[in-house]
Scaffold this active site. Structure first.
Site, PDB file in Angstrom:
ATOM      1  N   ASP A  82       0.830  -1.195   0.000  1.00 37.33           N
ATOM      2  CA  ASP A  82       0.000   0.000   0.000  1.00 37.33           C
ATOM      3  C   ASP A  82       0.872   1.256   0.000  1.00 37.33           C
ATOM      4  OD1 ASP A  82       0.914  -0.104   2.597  1.00 37.33           O
ATOM      5  OD2 ASP A  82      -1.061  -0.140   3.540  1.00 37.33           O
ATOM      6  N   SER A  83       2.201   1.057   0.030  1.00 30.01           N
ATOM      7  CA  SER A  83       3.132   2.163  -0.212  1.00 30.01           C
ATOM      8  C   SER A  83       2.932   2.743  -1.597  1.00 30.01           C
ATOM      9  CB  SER A  83       4.577   1.674  -0.067  1.00 30.01           C
ATOM     10  OG  SER A  83       4.805   0.496  -0.827  1.00 30.01           O
ATOM     11  N   ASP A 121      -0.886  -6.303  -0.326  1.00 31.17           N
ATOM     12  CA  ASP A 121      -1.239  -5.654   0.932  1.00 31.17           C
ATOM     13  C   ASP A 121      -2.751  -5.511   1.071  1.00 31.17           C
ATOM     14  OD1 ASP A 121       0.502  -4.947   2.961  1.00 31.17           O
ATOM     15  OD2 ASP A 121       1.262  -3.181   1.929  1.00 31.17           O
ATOM     16  N   LYS A 151      -0.700  -9.484   2.929  1.00 31.23           N
ATOM     17  CA  LYS A 151      -0.011  -8.938   4.097  1.00 31.23           C
ATOM     18  C   LYS A 151      -0.948  -8.011   4.843  1.00 31.23           C
ATOM     19  CE  LYS A 151       3.157  -5.608   3.945  1.00 31.23           C
ATOM     20  NZ  LYS A 151       2.622  -4.650   4.957  1.00 31.23           N
ATOM     21  N   GLU A 153      -1.191  -5.579   8.747  1.00 33.90           N
ATOM     22  CA  GLU A 153      -0.464  -5.019   9.874  1.00 33.90           C
ATOM     23  C   GLU A 153      -1.087  -5.434  11.197  1.00 33.90           C
ATOM     24  OE1 GLU A 153       0.983  -0.946   7.527  1.00 33.90           O
ATOM     25  OE2 GLU A 153      -0.174  -0.779   9.386  1.00 33.90           O
ATOM     26  N   GLU A 220       9.458  -3.630  10.983  1.00 34.04           N
ATOM     27  CA  GLU A 220       9.774  -2.307  10.432  1.00 34.04           C
ATOM     28  C   GLU A 220      10.201  -1.343  11.529  1.00 34.04           C
ATOM     29  OE1 GLU A 220       8.062   1.262   7.540  1.00 34.04           O
ATOM     30  OE2 GLU A 220       6.923  -0.610   7.763  1.00 34.04           O
TER      31      GLU A 220
END
Length: 303
Positions: A82-83, A121, A151, A153, A220
């Site tokens: 999502d970057s 993501d 992925k 978080e 991270e």
């Protein structure tokens, strides 16, 4: 796909290494880098790499052409992060990225690759509501885009969601430490895990996602010593970004790695090229030749 399923017997078939440097690849014929040539890299390959101590690289990708370059270069795992919000879509953070956008970008990366595992993501708001919501959106990325894994978080707070996804057949890469989707709650992008209490919390998060069935976990913005300790404690691979050399793998945002992003470069980023400079120079030369009437010349014109 919990840690107990990653047994030594579940190793990929031997294949010829891309490089004669067997020490660097951690085992020659079993190497992730060039060792898998007739199929996509799988979670079993990553588990086997952890067992034999082979490090591996992951890069982000958001389009088919760039993904194809990285695939041909032998990068075993590509993350449609999502970057993309910051690096491709023009947003100020990852928060505005939608499922529609992630599905389109992920499908493009899958179409542009043959060998790499493609991880998509789950963007902010697509899984926090409930495990059922997460499964619905993860299934969409797998069915519509063709990704091999997703992925998300969160550590302990995301454990039940990871459990449901894994039980339903969705491979999950977890993400702990600095979680960019929480940028507003965190008040920025601070290093995580500093201090005894914070370090213990990060260790609990990492163990929670492993127990929930994640096949790997991104660490991270974590102190290098702590990341190395967590890596040694886990049976699943750790993927560092700003977490030192002690992780099993490393990931960078490709536009950072290649020098495309303007402005401040984070401390953990190494630029391996000045692609922004190269493209800018090419564009200026093209414009100069158009203005000067030297392009198109006879070699680039039809008769």
């Amino acid at each position: 796909m919990n840690a107990s399923q990653f047994s030594p017997a579940q190793t990929p078939e031997p294949a010829a290494p891309a490089s004669p440097d067997k020490t660097a690849t951690g085992g020659g014929g079993h190497s992730l880098y060039g060792g898998v040539v007739n199929r996509r890299v799988t979670v079993r390959d990553l588990a086997a790499a952890k067992q034999r101590g082979e490090r591996w690289a992951m890069l982000t990708a958001y389009d088919s052409l760039t993904a194809g370059v990285f695939d041909e270069a032998g990068i075993p795992v590509l993350l449609v992060g999502d970057s993309a919000g910051n690096c491709a879509l023009g947003y100020e953070s990852t928060v505005p990225v939608t499922m529609d956008e992630m599905t389109i970008l992920s499908a493009a990366v899958v179409r542009g690759t043959k060998r790499a595992m493609v991880v998509g993501d789950l963007p902010f708001g697509s899984y926090q509501e409930s495990p059922a919501q997460a499964l619905r959106n993860a299934a969409r990325l797998m069915k519509e885009a063709g990704v091999g894994a997703v992925k998300l978080e969160g550590g302990e707070r995301s454990a039940r969601t990871i459990e449901l996804l894994v039980e339903s057949g969705v491979p999950v890469m977890a993400h702990v430490g600095l979680t960019p989707q929480s940028v507003h709650a965190l008040g920025g992008y601070p290093v995580q895990g500093r201090g005894e209490e914070a370090a213990h919390r990060l260790q609990r998060d990492a163990k929670a996602v492993q127990e929930a069935g994640a096949f790997a976990v991104v660490l991270e913005a974590v102190p290098a010593e702590l990341a190395a300790q967590v890596t040694a404690e886990l049976a699943i691979p750790t993927v560092g970004i700003g977490a030192g050399v002690g992780c099993d793998a490393q990931v960078l945002v490709w536009t950072d790695m290649a020098g495309m992003n303007p402005g401040h470069t984070p401390k953990f980023v190494k630029q391996y090229a000045d692609l922004r400079g190269v493209l800018g120079a090419a564009a200026r030369q093209y414009a100069d030749e158009v203005r000067g009437g030297t392009f198109p010349d006879q070699a680039h014109s039809f008769k």
